[in-house]
Design an enzyme around this catalytic site. Structure first.
Site, PDB file in Angstrom:
ATOM      1  N   SER A   1     -45.207 -33.351 -29.258  1.00 46.41           N
ATOM      2  CA  SER A   1     -44.495 -34.246 -28.365  1.00 46.41           C
ATOM      3  C   SER A   1     -44.343 -33.519 -27.021  1.00 46.41           C
ATOM      4  O   SER A   1     -44.835 -32.401 -26.881  1.00 46.41           O
ATOM      5  CB  SER A   1     -43.146 -34.519 -29.009  1.00 46.41           C
ATOM      6  OG  SER A   1     -42.558 -35.588 -28.400  1.00 46.41           O
TER       7      SER A   1
ATOM      8  N   LYS B   1     -48.883 -40.451 -17.466  1.00 44.32           N
ATOM      9  CA  LYS B   1     -48.430 -40.545 -18.860  1.00 44.32           C
ATOM     10  C   LYS B   1     -48.518 -42.021 -19.228  1.00 44.32           C
ATOM     11  O   LYS B   1     -47.750 -42.852 -18.743  1.00 44.32           O
ATOM     12  CB  LYS B   1     -47.005 -40.026 -18.995  1.00 44.32           C
ATOM     13  CG  LYS B   1     -46.534 -39.981 -20.431  1.00 44.32           C
ATOM     14  CD  LYS B   1     -45.218 -39.219 -20.519  1.00 44.32           C
ATOM     15  CE  LYS B   1     -44.832 -38.952 -21.963  1.00 44.32           C
ATOM     16  NZ  LYS B   1     -44.718 -40.145 -22.768  1.00 44.32           N
TER      17      LYS B   1
ATOM     18  N   CYS C   1     -35.122 -83.632  -8.768  1.00 45.78           N
ATOM     19  CA  CYS C   1     -35.568 -82.454  -8.018  1.00 45.78           C
ATOM     20  C   CYS C   1     -34.402 -81.893  -7.208  1.00 45.78           C
ATOM     21  O   CYS C   1     -33.737 -82.643  -6.488  1.00 45.78           O
ATOM     22  CB  CYS C   1     -36.719 -82.856  -7.094  1.00 45.78           C
ATOM     23  SG  CYS C   1     -37.120 -81.602  -5.865  1.00 45.78           S
TER      24      CYS C   1
ATOM     25  N   CYS D   1     -42.090 -84.260  -1.026  1.00 46.15           N
ATOM     26  CA  CYS D   1     -40.821 -83.528  -1.199  1.00 46.15           C
ATOM     27  C   CYS D   1     -40.811 -82.421  -0.139  1.00 46.15           C
ATOM     28  O   CYS D   1     -41.821 -81.725   0.048  1.00 46.15           O
ATOM     29  CB  CYS D   1     -40.778 -82.925  -2.597  1.00 46.15           C
ATOM     30  SG  CYS D   1     -39.501 -81.681  -2.817  1.00 46.15           S
TER      31      CYS D   1
ATOM     32  N   LYS E   1     -49.667 -30.228 -17.059  1.00 43.15           N
ATOM     33  CA  LYS E   1     -50.157 -29.283 -18.065  1.00 43.15           C
ATOM     34  C   LYS E   1     -50.671 -28.028 -17.377  1.00 43.15           C
ATOM     35  O   LYS E   1     -51.377 -28.137 -16.360  1.00 43.15           O
ATOM     36  CB  LYS E   1     -51.314 -29.905 -18.862  1.00 43.15           C
ATOM     37  CG  LYS E   1     -50.909 -31.127 -19.651  1.00 43.15           C
ATOM     38  CD  LYS E   1     -52.107 -31.805 -20.271  1.00 43.15           C
ATOM     39  CE  LYS E   1     -51.670 -33.094 -20.948  1.00 43.15           C
ATOM     40  NZ  LYS E   1     -52.769 -33.931 -21.378  1.00 43.15           N
TER      41      LYS E   1
ATOM     42  N   ALA F   1     -33.799 -47.534 -22.052  1.00 39.29           N
ATOM     43  CA  ALA F   1     -32.664 -46.770 -21.535  1.00 39.29           C
ATOM     44  C   ALA F   1     -31.450 -46.952 -22.452  1.00 39.29           C
ATOM     45  O   ALA F   1     -30.719 -45.999 -22.733  1.00 39.29           O
ATOM     46  CB  ALA F   1     -32.340 -47.229 -20.115  1.00 39.29           C
TER      47      ALA F   1
ATOM     48  N   GLU G   1     -51.496 -35.702 -14.753  1.00 41.68           N
ATOM     49  CA  GLU G   1     -52.177 -36.918 -15.192  1.00 41.68           C
ATOM     50  C   GLU G   1     -51.142 -37.972 -15.561  1.00 41.68           C
ATOM     51  O   GLU G   1     -50.018 -37.633 -15.938  1.00 41.68           O
ATOM     52  CB  GLU G   1     -53.111 -36.641 -16.373  1.00 41.68           C
ATOM     53  CG  GLU G   1     -52.550 -35.771 -17.446  1.00 41.68           C
ATOM     54  CD  GLU G   1     -53.647 -35.319 -18.416  1.00 41.68           C
ATOM     55  OE1 GLU G   1     -53.825 -35.997 -19.407  1.00 41.68           O
ATOM     56  OE2 GLU G   1     -54.290 -34.282 -18.152  1.00 41.68           O
TER      57      GLU G   1
ATOM     58  N   ARG H   1     -50.295 -41.184 -34.643  1.00 37.38           N
ATOM     59  CA  ARG H   1     -49.567 -39.927 -34.606  1.00 37.38           C
ATOM     60  C   ARG H   1     -48.635 -39.788 -35.812  1.00 37.38           C
ATOM     61  O   ARG H   1     -48.495 -38.711 -36.366  1.00 37.38           O
ATOM     62  CB  ARG H   1     -48.756 -39.923 -33.308  1.00 37.38           C
ATOM     63  CG  ARG H   1     -47.880 -38.752 -33.121  1.00 37.38           C
ATOM     64  CD  ARG H   1     -47.151 -38.942 -31.794  1.00 37.38           C
ATOM     65  NE  ARG H   1     -46.411 -37.751 -31.474  1.00 37.38           N
ATOM     66  CZ  ARG H   1     -45.289 -37.421 -32.051  1.00 37.38           C
ATOM     67  NH1 ARG H   1     -44.770 -38.198 -32.963  1.00 37.38           N
ATOM     68  NH2 ARG H   1     -44.679 -36.306 -31.710  1.00 37.38           N
TER      69      ARG H   1
ATOM     70  N   LYS I   1     -40.680 -37.817 -16.089  1.00 41.56           N
ATOM     71  CA  LYS I   1     -40.484 -39.220 -16.431  1.00 41.56           C
ATOM     72  C   LYS I   1     -39.983 -40.050 -15.245  1.00 41.56           C
ATOM     73  O   LYS I   1     -39.160 -39.608 -14.467  1.00 41.56           O
ATOM     74  CB  LYS I   1     -39.452 -39.349 -17.570  1.00 41.56           C
ATOM     75  CG  LYS I   1     -39.943 -38.820 -18.900  1.00 41.56           C
ATOM     76  CD  LYS I   1     -40.991 -39.712 -19.555  1.00 41.56           C
ATOM     77  CE  LYS I   1     -40.479 -41.046 -19.971  1.00 41.56           C
ATOM     78  NZ  LYS I   1     -39.966 -41.129 -21.325  1.00 41.56           N
TER      79      LYS I   1
END
Ligand code: IVH
Length: 721
Positions: free
Chosen positions: A117, A150, A456, A479, A338, A69, A148, A171, A362
């Site tokens: 792409s 990605k 601890c 403990c 698609k 991002a 489908e 690619r 996305k």
């Protein structure tokens, strides 16, 4: 795949040491933040440098410093600036590059047809807009679509000649990629030879199949664990051996771009194919049919593809993926939609590098950067001190994350994570979010290194670190944290399976001194009034809890052994011990050597079991359980009895609502045996998500393959919990 719409150009002549941007506080972005004047030209130059630097970390070093991002934000800012000031656009700007050019180590392959792409949309409106544009151009809107996953990996083009794999290429920039054939041959599910007889359709003489090479999440975790344990052979030459991979995508990319194919072979890589590139010969006329044909030829296609008649069903399918995105064995970063009919695809064509007939829906990114506010410590059931990160809340993959695991002190230092750092946080699967590493370029002066406390944080007792272990433990076997977590484990599903006793309730029972250990749970039936006096404890809840406690008394011996929480004893080992010894008494009386002699139980487990059984405090707990009437032996003294006696099952893949151990324990409780391999004797293979190999074997042998619902139905039929 980050910035899917915009692929990146690597730094020119990249070397693993290249670091085009200095990492001190004089970095341009800091100056910009501090309000110093920067004109658009300078800012564009800075952005280009930063993007190149991060591209180098991502593509060349497989060691990104910022989240996808954040990278997207830099890229968008640069693009907006260049659009407003076209005179500043340089030829080598990342916005002008169409992809990562090939690495010099591999021969260059010219793709016969460009690898395209995908355009992105981020919500339903975007998807409907894309559909409207496509419908207008096609002058029809009645076309079917395929959805489908990605898959987040590395695109690969496989060329087959006379049914044999002859070339595999990355690619690259879409036109030219890297020849990685020998490496790709090491991936077990890439077919090397195709079976012409498997489909009635004639095999084209030459054709190209496209797909995504990925590393399954489980393989990624296991590989990182092995690197953590010091298996240096797994680590790429020229890199610091102790470096863990940031995410499965980078691990897959690193695995494919190895000079030595044997190193690739040692990586758990897989492929999922999603497209036919080109073919010399007739091929199907729809995408859906193509997928079926490819599957018949032996290619693993993208899992869970669906064909939808219209837009509403397609939109629903995309939305439906979001809450399920973690259920696949591999990372997915969206859904590809698609148009099914190739005639419509041809009609719509391509614009720039993107087809008009497909779109990527996305998901929100699974990684984000945020500030590490504090490193706190949680004490686990075995007394282990588990450091975890307390973070400035940040949305990752659609959920707000406030905490993340940090494994152990060594790992924190290896990653060089410091309190006050900006860190990359990643959510993968149901796994608790992880801190991937710091963004060194944003480190502020005064960021503090972490040191494990000497005492601890719960009991105040000294912390010990056993030889050869990276973990630190509380030295006090009683403990309060250890005792409470042990009770939680005892009542858990794989153990005594007592409903209505979560962490909060268990803590409450301890705080109110209603229990001191697991043995006291069966005394709660005499404390009805005290239970009713607790907050949120109505008559009905108390009745349900007590009924569940009573029911648990007849849990199988394996569940009891598991529930005791002996270190290293998981469901599988508990079942082996129960089967072999047949009773707690026999197990108590067994020597360490006798336990180690049980098939499948090693010396470490034997040592742990023997020492647990010899501890007076534990003997006291077992005594309390026996007195309460908890079943302490296998029915029939160890021989398998029950409605499923003599039947053998195999469990594979990921079950939705059980661990495999718990499912196995339930089957064994009914007398069945559970084995690791499908043979002619196997009554049924219970297959969850994934688990391809065993399924294939079962199908070959004609063994019934059941899904989780069928398993549950069987257990219910026989009255198992
Ligand atoms: S179709 C023209 N299907 O996403 C269609 N791509 O952003 C081109 N990817 O380079 C690709 N899963 O590496 C397609 N089921 C899938 C995919 C998928 C992952 C990747 C692929 C491609 C990138 C496009």
């Amino acid at each position: 795949m980050r910035g899917a719409k915009y692929t990146r150009k690597m730094a020119e002549n990249p070397t693993p040491d290249a670091a085009p941007i200095e990492q001190d506080s004089a970095r341009p972005e800091d100056a910009a933040v501090s309000g110093e004047h920067y004109d658009a030209r300078n800012r564009a130059e800075e952005l280009r440098d930063q993007i190149r630097y991060h591209n180098n970390r991502y593509y060349v070093l497989d060691d990104p410093e910022v989240s996808d991002a954040d990278w997207d934000a830099l890229f968008h800012e640069l693009r907006a600036l260049e659009e407003a000031h076209p005179e500043f656009v340089t030829e080598d700007s990342p916005t002008q590059q169409v992809g990562a050019g090939p690495l010099e180590t591999f021969a260059v392959v010219e793709h016969r047809e460009r690898l395209l792409s995908l355009g992105n949309v981020f919500d339903e409106t975007g998807l409907r807009d894309w559909h409207r544009r496509a419908s207008e151009l096609a002058e029809r809107d009645d076309f079917a679509m395929v959805t489908e996953p990605k898959i987040d990996g590395l695109a690969m083009a496989l060329v087959y000649e006379h049914g044999r794999l002859v070339q595999a290429a990355t690619r690259g920039d879409g036109r030219r990629g890297e020849n990685v054939t020998e490496n790709i041959r090491q991936i077990p599910d890439v077919p090397q030879r195709l079976d012409r007889a498997s489909t009635p359709r004639a095999l084209p003489e030459r054709f190209e199949v496209r797909g995504e090479v990925y590393m399954p999440k489980a393989g990624f975790e296991a590989m990182n664990a092995r690197i953590e344990e010091g298996n240096v052979a797994l680590v790429e030459a020229g890199k610091k051996p102790q470096r863990l991979f940031a995410n499965p995508r980078n691990a897959a990319a690193g695995g494919v771009r190895q000079k030595d194919p044997q190193v690739t072979a040692s990586r758990p890589l897989s492929i999922a194919v999603y497209q036919l590139g080109w073919a010399d010969g007739p091929t199907p006329e729809t995408h859906w049919e193509t997928l079926g044909w490819l599957r018949a030829l032996g290619f693993p296609t993208t899992p869970d593809c669906e064909r939808h008649a219209g837009l509403d069903a397609t939109v629903a399918a995309c939305g439906g993926w979001l809450p399920r995105r973690d259920t696949l064995p591999m990372d997915m970063d969206g859904v590809v939609v698609k148009i099914d009919d190739f005639a419509v695809q041809r009609q719509l064509g391509i614009v720039g590098r993107e087809p008009r007939w497909a779109i990527a829906y996305k998901f929100p990114p699974a990684e984000a950067t945020t500030r590490l506010l504090k490193i706190a410590i949680n004490v686990g059931r075995t007394g282990r001190l588990n450091p975890f990160a307390m973070l400035e809340p940040v949305v990752v993959g659609g959920a707000t994350v406030r905490m993340a695991t940090l494994h152990n002190e060594e790992d924190i230092h290896r990653k060089d994570v410091r309190v006050g750092d900006t860190v990359i946080v990643r959510r993968a699967g149901e796994v608790i979010p992880q801190v991937v590493g710091p963004v060194l370029s944003r480190r502020k002066r005064g960021a503090r290194r972490f040191k494990m406390p000497d005492r601890c944080p719960v009991s105040g007792d000294p912390v010990v670190r056993p030889e050869n272990e990276v973990m630190a433990y509380c030295s006090n076997p009683v403990c309060p944290a250890v005792v409470r977590r042990t009770v939680e484990h005892f009542v858990s599903r794989g153990g005594m399976d007592i409903d209505g006793l979560g962490e909060r309730r268990v803590n409450e029972f301890f705080d109110e001194e209603l229990i001191e250990d697991a043995g006291d749970i069966y005394r709660l039936a005499d404390q009805r009034d005290a239970l009713l006096a607790l907050p949120r404890m109505a008559e009905k809840s108390v009745d349900n809890l007590l009924a569940s406690i009573k029911r648990s008394k007849s849990r199988p011996l394996s569940a009891l052994i598991f529930g005791l929480g002996v270190r290293h004893v998981g469901g599988e080992n508990a079942a082996l011990l129960a089967q072999h010894f047949g009773s707690i008494e026999a197990l108590q009386g067994a020597s360490e050597e006798e336990i180690a002699a049980v098939g499948g139980v090693g010396p470490i487990i034997a040592e742990s079991v023997a020492s647990w059984m010899a501890t007076p405090r534990n003997q006291e707990i077992v005594g309390k359980l026996a007195q309460a009437g908890v079943r302490m032996s296998e029915a029939g003294g160890g021989a398998r009895e029950g409605p499923l006696a003599g039947q053998q099952f195999v469990i594979t893949g990921r079950l939705e609502s059980w661990t495999r151990d718990a499912a196995a324990a339930a089957l064994k409780g009914l007398g069945a045996s559970v084995s690791g391999a499908v043979t002619k004797k196997t009554a049924a293979l219970i297959a969850g998500e994934g688990g391809g190999g065993k399924r294939e074997k079962a199908e070959k042998l004609g063994t019934p393959v059941w899904d989780e619902a069928q398993l549950v139905a069987l257990l219910e039929l026989h009255g198992a919990d």
